[in-house]
Design a protein around this motif. Structure first.
Motif, PDB file in Angstrom:
ATOM      1  N   CYS A 196       1.025  -1.095   0.162  1.00  0.00           N
ATOM      2  CA  CYS A 196       0.188  -0.125  -0.082  1.00  0.00           C
ATOM      3  C   CYS A 196       1.075   1.153  -0.006  1.00  0.00           C
ATOM      4  CB  CYS A 196      -0.999  -0.316   1.556  1.00  0.00           C
ATOM      5  SG  CYS A 196      -1.521   1.889   1.114  1.00  0.00           S
ATOM      6  N   CYS A 199      -0.064   2.922   3.662  1.00  0.00           N
ATOM      7  CA  CYS A 199       1.011   2.476   5.179  1.00  0.00           C
ATOM      8  C   CYS A 199       2.066   1.698   4.619  1.00  0.00           C
ATOM      9  CB  CYS A 199      -0.289   1.701   5.843  1.00  0.00           C
ATOM     10  SG  CYS A 199      -0.708   0.478   4.742  1.00  0.00           S
ATOM     11  N   CYS A 237      -4.458   0.543   0.059  1.00  0.00           N
ATOM     12  CA  CYS A 237      -5.457  -1.173   0.433  1.00  0.00           C
ATOM     13  C   CYS A 237      -6.739  -0.556   1.122  1.00  0.00           C
ATOM     14  CB  CYS A 237      -4.241  -1.494   1.873  1.00  0.00           C
ATOM     15  SG  CYS A 237      -4.044  -0.741   3.130  1.00  0.00           S
ATOM     16  N   CYS A 240      -6.447   1.570   4.111  1.00  0.00           N
ATOM     17  CA  CYS A 240      -7.019   2.653   4.221  1.00  0.00           C
ATOM     18  C   CYS A 240      -7.528   3.544   4.030  1.00  0.00           C
ATOM     19  CB  CYS A 240      -5.029   3.455   3.944  1.00  0.00           C
ATOM     20  SG  CYS A 240      -3.583   2.930   4.171  1.00  0.00           S
TER      21      CYS A 240
HETATM   22 ZN   LIG Z   1      -2.678   0.795   3.566  1.00  0.00          ZN
END
Ligand SMILES: [Zn+2]
Length: 591
Positions: A196, A199, A237, A240
């Motif tokens: 991602c 993150c 992702c 998030c």
């Molecule tokens: Zn993420």
């Protein structure tokens, strides 16, 4: 199993994380919720975690995205749907997303059930007679599959004064505003398709970080542009993307026309953000039209980012702070030490200030600014209001507040003592220029608030302001100035003694001009017009001749307190004090 949501160190996503934790805690569940300074960890069965996240999402949607303002609730016609299980028609008001949620997602409400198209719909309202009254509404006919409901539907519409606004009959659910999310807590990670962008965790389910999913951190108006080279949008992702929808729960906002101003409490530690949440949100207030979510303690109109930031910070202070003043207690949650503990212990508490302007269907970010000086600002308010610092040894935070309550002008006739503090709301009101129209009225106030928030001198702006507005009362402004300026002046700027000398001189001039038969307000303007030190002194001489015994010049004027270097500032202090004393003496003689 465990599902982990990390804190990524970006105010927007981390606000979402705080919002998620707070909304999770409100739900019934059998999941263990743990947090530390850097992450949220959910432990339990996959199914339990999945269902808790779904419940939390329903809650956040109903609270911020799928809401009806008072205007919408009062507005007719309501829309309606047919519930086949209950065999009933049900009406509902229009829905929209509001406040910070509107920045995130401002699409129209969509059907949550299904719908059947009308076979006929009149293109204008038709006059009908119902129970002896004439009514006007659109007429629509159901297709044969639902024709058996026609009579009851017409009765329902007539009875409740509704109209037909949709392309078909809504079935088994109202229209609702609900951004799409994927929640994949229960599914084990399949082969990861990459990491991602936000993150950094591996994921098998990605969403593009586009304007619609991350309006504030993507695109040309984005705060963080993910996509500077017009490459394909970065992938984020599901977690998030999900967190981004919870941002409104942590934020405060204020709307003025097309502008929205949002404030996000932020700290490097997640636990600190969570601990601060409850006390800060004591200041939360639900405006029925969702134009703001804090009750601005400084009444009146606000248009610009710094004056609104000032008003927001002051509102928090006013709600939070339990302070002693002249034996009286002002209600609030926290005492002095608790307040500064909240602001400064562990990781400091900051506020991200965001100003966005609505364009047709998106928001353009005008300003994003981290305000890191909360401790300074609240100590300043404390001092300005004239509170006594609680005596407590061994706490070095007290040292900074040691001068509280004894701000005074040495050598001056007037002292500003504790318990006789300055009213901030009055200062803010006196900074409005009522001769101007609309948002121009508070341009100067905005500039002065910017200087205060950035710890810069306001002397020149305030002098200009008091000599240009129509008023006969500026005392709170002068009192504020005399407390504020020494706080932010450092190094080579004017000394406290020089400032006092300028103020003392100004007071004598202002009083003498008001009291003497020969004096007039124009004398102050003439003095103000002088550009050079010698002209200034000459003008004072002229005044002395004119006013005679009414004006006695303090000797320290000629003893080095006024110099070539400090002339501009000396003159500004002097003239503000002069105008104040002039008004005071005039008001006195009118009594
Ligand atoms: Zn993420």
């Amino acid at each position: 199993m465990q599902v982990v949501f990390p804190k990524i160190g970006h105010f927007w996503q981390d606000s979402g994380l705080v919002g998620l934790v707070k909304i999770l805690e409100e739900q019934e569940h059998d999941v263990t919720i743990n947090t530390d300074s850097q992450q949220l960890i959910l432990s339990g069965s996959g199914q339990a975690i999945q269902s808790l996240l779904e419940k939390a999402y329903d809650a956040v949607v109903e609270r911020y995205y799928n809401v009806s303002t008072r205007k919408q609730r009062e507005e007719t016609p309501y829309q309606f749907y047919y519930d086949s299980r209950l065999d009933r028609f049900i009406s509902f008001p229009k829905k929209k997303s509001c406040g910070i949620a509107e920045i995130i997602y401002n699409k129209a409400a969509r059907p949550t059930g299904s719908s059947v198209k009308w076979v006929y719909k009149s293109d204008r309202k038709v006059e009908l007679e119902y129970k002896g009254k004439k009514i006007r509404r659109t007429v629509a006919h159901l297709p044969p599959s639902h024709a058996h409901l026609q009579e009851r539907m017409d009765e329902f519409l007539n009875e409740h004064g509704l109209d037909i606004t949709t392309a078909g009959l809504l079935l088994d659910g109202p229209n609702a505003v609900r951004p799409n999310v994927k929640i994949k807590a229960a599914a084990p990670l399949k082969k990861a398709k990459g990491n991602c962008f936000l993150c950094g965790q591996p994921s098998d389910t990605f969403e593009e970080a586009t304007q619609t999913t991350f309006p504030l951190i993507t695109g040309t108006s984005g705060v963080l542009s993910f996509n500077p080279m017009a490459r394909n949008p970065e992938k984020v992702c599901w977690k998030c993307a999900f967190l981004g929808k919870f941002v409104p729960a942590n934020g405060f906002f204020y709307t003025a026309g097309k502008d929205i101003f949002a404030f996000f409490p932020y700290s490097a530690s997640l636990n600190k953000m969570l601990d601060a949440f409850a006390p800060l949100h004591e200041a939360e207030y639900q405006d029925p039209n969702y134009l703001c979510n804090f009750d601005n303690k400084i009444k009146g109109f606000f248009y610009h980012v710094f004056e609104i930031t000032f008003a927001f910070l002051y509102t928090l202070y006013d709600k939070l702070f339990l302070r002693q003043s002249g034996g009286e207690e002002k209600s609030g949650l926290l005492n002095y030490n608790e307040l500064f503990g909240l602001l400064e212990d562990r990781a400091p508490l900051e506020f991200y200030v965001l100003h966005a302007r609505k364009r047709s269907d998106t928001f353009a970010v005008k300003t994003l600014w981290p305000f890191r000086e909360t401790g300074y600002f609240y100590r300043l308010m404390f001092r300005v209001e004239g509170h006594e610092t609680p005596a407590k040894t061994g706490d070095n935070r007290e040292a900074a507040g040691a001068r509280d309550g004894e701000t005074q002008i040495r050598g001056g006739e007037q002292k500003i003592r504790g318990n006789r503090g300055v009213q901030i709301a009055e200062v803010m009101r006196l900074l409005v220029d009522y001769r101007q129209e609309n948002e121009k009225r508070t341009l100067m106030r905005n500039r002065i608030c910017e200087r205060i928030l950035k710890k810069q001198s306001i002397l020149d702006l305030l002098e200009k302001h008091v000599y240009s507005v129509e008023t006969s009362y500026i005392k709170p402004l002068v009192d504020f100035l005399l407390i504020y300026e020494p706080e932010v002046r450092k190094g080579d700027s004017m000394t406290r003694e020089e400032q006092d000398a300028a103020v003392t001189l100004g007071r004598r001039i202002g009083t003498a001009v008001a009291k003497s038969e020969q004096g007039k307000k124009g004398d102050l303007f003439a003095l103000r017009k002088t550009r050079k030190l010698v002209d200034f002194l000459e003008q004072i001489n002229r005044l002395q001749f004119k006013l005679g015994g009414d004006l006695i010049i303090p000797p320290d004027l000629y003893e080095g307190k006024l110099t070539q270097d400090n002339f501009q500032e000396f003159k500004q202090f002097c003239l503000i004090a002069a105008l104040n004393s002039y008004y005071a003496a005039e008001n006195e003689s009118r009594k």
